[in-house]
Motif scaffolding. Structure first.
Motif, PDB file in Angstrom:
ATOM      1  N   HIS A  53       0.853  -1.193   0.000  1.00 13.13           N
ATOM      2  CA  HIS A  53       0.000   0.000   0.000  1.00 13.13           C
ATOM      3  C   HIS A  53       0.888   1.241   0.000  1.00 13.13           C
ATOM      4  O   HIS A  53       1.238   1.782   1.050  1.00 13.13           O
ATOM      5  CB  HIS A  53      -0.939  -0.017   1.203  1.00 13.13           C
ATOM      6  CG  HIS A  53      -2.025  -1.040   1.095  1.00 13.13           C
ATOM      7  ND1 HIS A  53      -1.803  -2.389   1.289  1.00 13.13           N
ATOM      8  CD2 HIS A  53      -3.339  -0.917   0.767  1.00 13.13           C
ATOM      9  CE1 HIS A  53      -2.932  -3.052   1.112  1.00 13.13           C
ATOM     10  NE2 HIS A  53      -3.884  -2.179   0.789  1.00 13.13           N
ATOM     11  N   LYS A  54       1.222   1.680  -1.188  1.00 15.54           N
ATOM     12  CA  LYS A  54       2.180   2.772  -1.335  1.00 15.54           C
ATOM     13  C   LYS A  54       1.617   4.126  -0.923  1.00 15.54           C
ATOM     14  O   LYS A  54       2.356   5.114  -0.860  1.00 15.54           O
ATOM     15  CB  LYS A  54       2.711   2.802  -2.777  1.00 15.54           C
ATOM     16  CG  LYS A  54       3.457   1.533  -3.162  1.00 15.54           C
ATOM     17  CD  LYS A  54       4.186   1.691  -4.482  1.00 15.54           C
ATOM     18  CE  LYS A  54       4.847   0.374  -4.891  1.00 15.54           C
ATOM     19  NZ  LYS A  54       5.811  -0.096  -3.891  1.00 15.54           N
ATOM     20  N   GLU A  55       0.321   4.186  -0.665  1.00 15.47           N
ATOM     21  CA  GLU A  55      -0.255   5.437  -0.177  1.00 15.47           C
ATOM     22  C   GLU A  55       0.116   5.684   1.290  1.00 15.47           C
ATOM     23  O   GLU A  55      -0.053   6.801   1.795  1.00 15.47           O
ATOM     24  CB  GLU A  55      -1.781   5.429  -0.328  1.00 15.47           C
ATOM     25  CG  GLU A  55      -2.553   4.515   0.624  1.00 15.47           C
ATOM     26  CD  GLU A  55      -2.681   3.074   0.139  1.00 15.47           C
ATOM     27  OE1 GLU A  55      -3.583   2.359   0.635  1.00 15.47           O
ATOM     28  OE2 GLU A  55      -1.879   2.670  -0.733  1.00 15.47           O
ATOM     29  N   ILE A  56       0.633   4.665   1.968  1.00 11.74           N
ATOM     30  CA  ILE A  56       1.011   4.798   3.383  1.00 11.74           C
ATOM     31  C   ILE A  56       2.336   5.544   3.488  1.00 11.74           C
ATOM     32  O   ILE A  56       3.372   5.063   3.046  1.00 11.74           O
ATOM     33  CB  ILE A  56       1.122   3.413   4.054  1.00 11.74           C
ATOM     34  CG1 ILE A  56      -0.252   2.732   4.090  1.00 11.74           C
ATOM     35  CG2 ILE A  56       1.681   3.542   5.474  1.00 11.74           C
ATOM     36  CD1 ILE A  56      -0.213   1.289   4.558  1.00 11.74           C
ATOM     37  N   THR A  57       2.292   6.738   4.082  1.00 13.90           N
ATOM     38  CA  THR A  57       3.507   7.549   4.221  1.00 13.90           C
ATOM     39  C   THR A  57       4.100   7.470   5.629  1.00 13.90           C
ATOM     40  O   THR A  57       5.231   7.893   5.834  1.00 13.90           O
ATOM     41  CB  THR A  57       3.218   9.028   3.911  1.00 13.90           C
ATOM     42  OG1 THR A  57       2.237   9.521   4.848  1.00 13.90           O
ATOM     43  CG2 THR A  57       2.706   9.200   2.488  1.00 13.90           C
ATOM     44  N   ASN A  58       3.328   6.967   6.582  1.00 10.14           N
ATOM     45  CA  ASN A  58       3.850   6.866   7.943  1.00 10.14           C
ATOM     46  C   ASN A  58       3.222   5.675   8.654  1.00 10.14           C
ATOM     47  O   ASN A  58       2.095   5.279   8.369  1.00 10.14           O
ATOM     48  CB  ASN A  58       3.626   8.163   8.717  1.00 10.14           C
ATOM     49  CG  ASN A  58       2.171   8.402   9.061  1.00 10.14           C
ATOM     50  OD1 ASN A  58       1.718   8.076  10.149  1.00 10.14           O
ATOM     51  ND2 ASN A  58       1.411   8.976   8.117  1.00 10.14           N
ATOM     52  N   VAL A  59       3.984   5.125   9.592  1.00  8.82           N
ATOM     53  CA  VAL A  59       3.552   3.946  10.346  1.00  8.82           C
ATOM     54  C   VAL A  59       3.626   4.260  11.832  1.00  8.82           C
ATOM     55  O   VAL A  59       4.621   4.829  12.311  1.00  8.82           O
ATOM     56  CB  VAL A  59       4.441   2.722  10.017  1.00  8.82           C
ATOM     57  CG1 VAL A  59       4.118   1.552  10.950  1.00  8.82           C
ATOM     58  CG2 VAL A  59       4.261   2.312   8.568  1.00  8.82           C
TER      59      VAL A  59
END
Length: 388
Positions: free
Chosen positions: A158-164
């Motif tokens: 899921h490349k839309e995830i910019t932070n975890v």
């Protein structure tokens, strides 16, 4: 053990892992520090059977045993009021933040397109009595990550995830070698710009941060992938010399520390409480970030939630006393439909503004809401939306 003996302990010199064995985690152990009246012991045994108790000796040492209204005691000790599921404040829920709806398996909660939260453990060094994950923390459940590699695979896809965000429970209670292995898996995911580790450990168990292996690793990780630590101070009495030193060690690793407090009746529900807390945070290099309205959690709401009609006045009064850095925090509700800032009130109208919204309603991301404010309303669902 008497208070004097607790005060003589050098917490920095203890082995953080071994010290957990000394936690107060049963009513029998609690009886050494608390006098019960009437049927209180029986009721508290019922509370702890539903919601486990876990209090580190360090945090116990902060309690003023001569003060029946001590705020630290209220945060740590079980209370028979936890048996109340609903009452005058309104309905309660076990899932106010909509975690169950957004659980993708393997501990992944994906509520907003750009953020993924990993529930990495169900264990904390202390089980806070106001916890919004009260129904799962400390109990066996299927939200603990059993295979972190599967969680990483989801994030990679899921490349839309910019932070975890790594959360729990408390991820800092994972032993250092395992935590290193988990974090190493995030280093090579290019679309993840930064990582957050949500932890109350600097507050309730600061001795964890005197583990040099942990601090050396966090410093090294932060050079590769920017790391933030959101923590959770609720009261000025939690800011001690050792918690201050623990925060300094985190900051010396180049890591930014933000604070997410919860607004709680009997703990920090005065302008003076908020003023002292926010000034205390800025004095130790922690950024005031959020002040959460207490969620309508089952067995929490009716003895911890402050009505919004009172709360907004208290927060506004506190902000008139604070400098620019100390008043940067947002007073918010973490609702199922997104994060909502509590802006203020005009007469009997409460003004709200969305900070985040769920992906299925992108236009709500900056929506203004005007709600009819009643005396006992403590949550969005208690109010009717109106126009002005």
């Amino acid at each position: 053990m008497h208070d004097e003996e607790l005060n003589d302990i050098d917490w920095k010199e203890l082995n953080w892992w071994n010290e957990l064995k000394n936690n107060i985690n049963s009513i029998d152990k609690l009886k050494k520090y608390m006098n019960f009246r009437g049927d209180e012991e029986e009721k508290l045994r019922e509370v702890v059977a539903n919601h486990p108790m876990n209090i580190p000796r360090y945090y116990l040492s902060l309690i003023d045993q001569d003060n029946p209204d001590d705020p630290i005691k209220k945060l740590a000790f079980p209370n028979k009021e936890e048996l109340t599921v609903s009452g005058s404040m309104g309905e309660t829920t076990q899932d106010p933040y909509g975690d169950d709806k957004h659980n993708k398996g393997n501990g992944i909660l994906h509520k907003y397109p750009y953020s993924a939260l990993i529930v990495a453990t169900d264990y904390c060094s202390m089980y806070c009595r106001h916890c919004f994950r009260k129904a799962i923390v400390g109990l066996p459940n299927d939200k603990t990550v059993e295979n972190f590699q599967n969680a990483l695979k989801y994030i990679k896809e899921h490349k839309e995830i910019t932070n975890v965000i790594i959360s729990g429970g408390d991820p800092m209670l994972i032993d250092t070698p395992k935590l290193k292995k988990m974090l190493n898996g995030l280093k090579e995911i290019k679309h993840v710009n930064y990582v957050r580790i949500g932890t109350r450990t600097p507050v309730v168990y600061p001795l964890r941060f005197f583990d040099d292996e942990l601090m050396d690793y966090l410093k090294e990780f932060n050079k590769v992938k920017t790391l933030y630590i959101p923590t959770h101070f609720n009261h000025i009495n939690e800011i001690t010399e050792i918690s201050k030193e623990a925060v300094l060690r985190i900051r010396e690793a180049g890591i930014t520390v933000n604070n997410q407090a919860v607004f709680l009746k009997g703990v920090n529900d005065s302008a003076e409480d908020i003023e002292e807390l926010m000034n205390g945070l800025t004095s130790i290099g922690v950024n005031p970030y959020y002040l959460y309205q207490c969620m309508p959690v089952s067995r929490v709401r009716n003895h911890f939630q402050v009505p919004l009609s009172e709360g907004i006045n208290i927060v506004d009064e506190a902000k008139t006393r604070l400098d620019g850095y100390a008043k940067r925090f947002k007073f918010i509700m973490g609702h199922d439909i997104g994060k909502i800032e509590i802006i203020g009130k005009v007469d009997d109208k409460l003004i709200l503004k969305h900070i985040h919204s769920r992906p299925e309603k992108p236009k709500d991301a900056s929506k203004i809401r005007v709600m009819e404010l009643t005396k006992n309303a403590g949550w969005l669902d208690d109010m009717k939306e109106v126009t002005i």
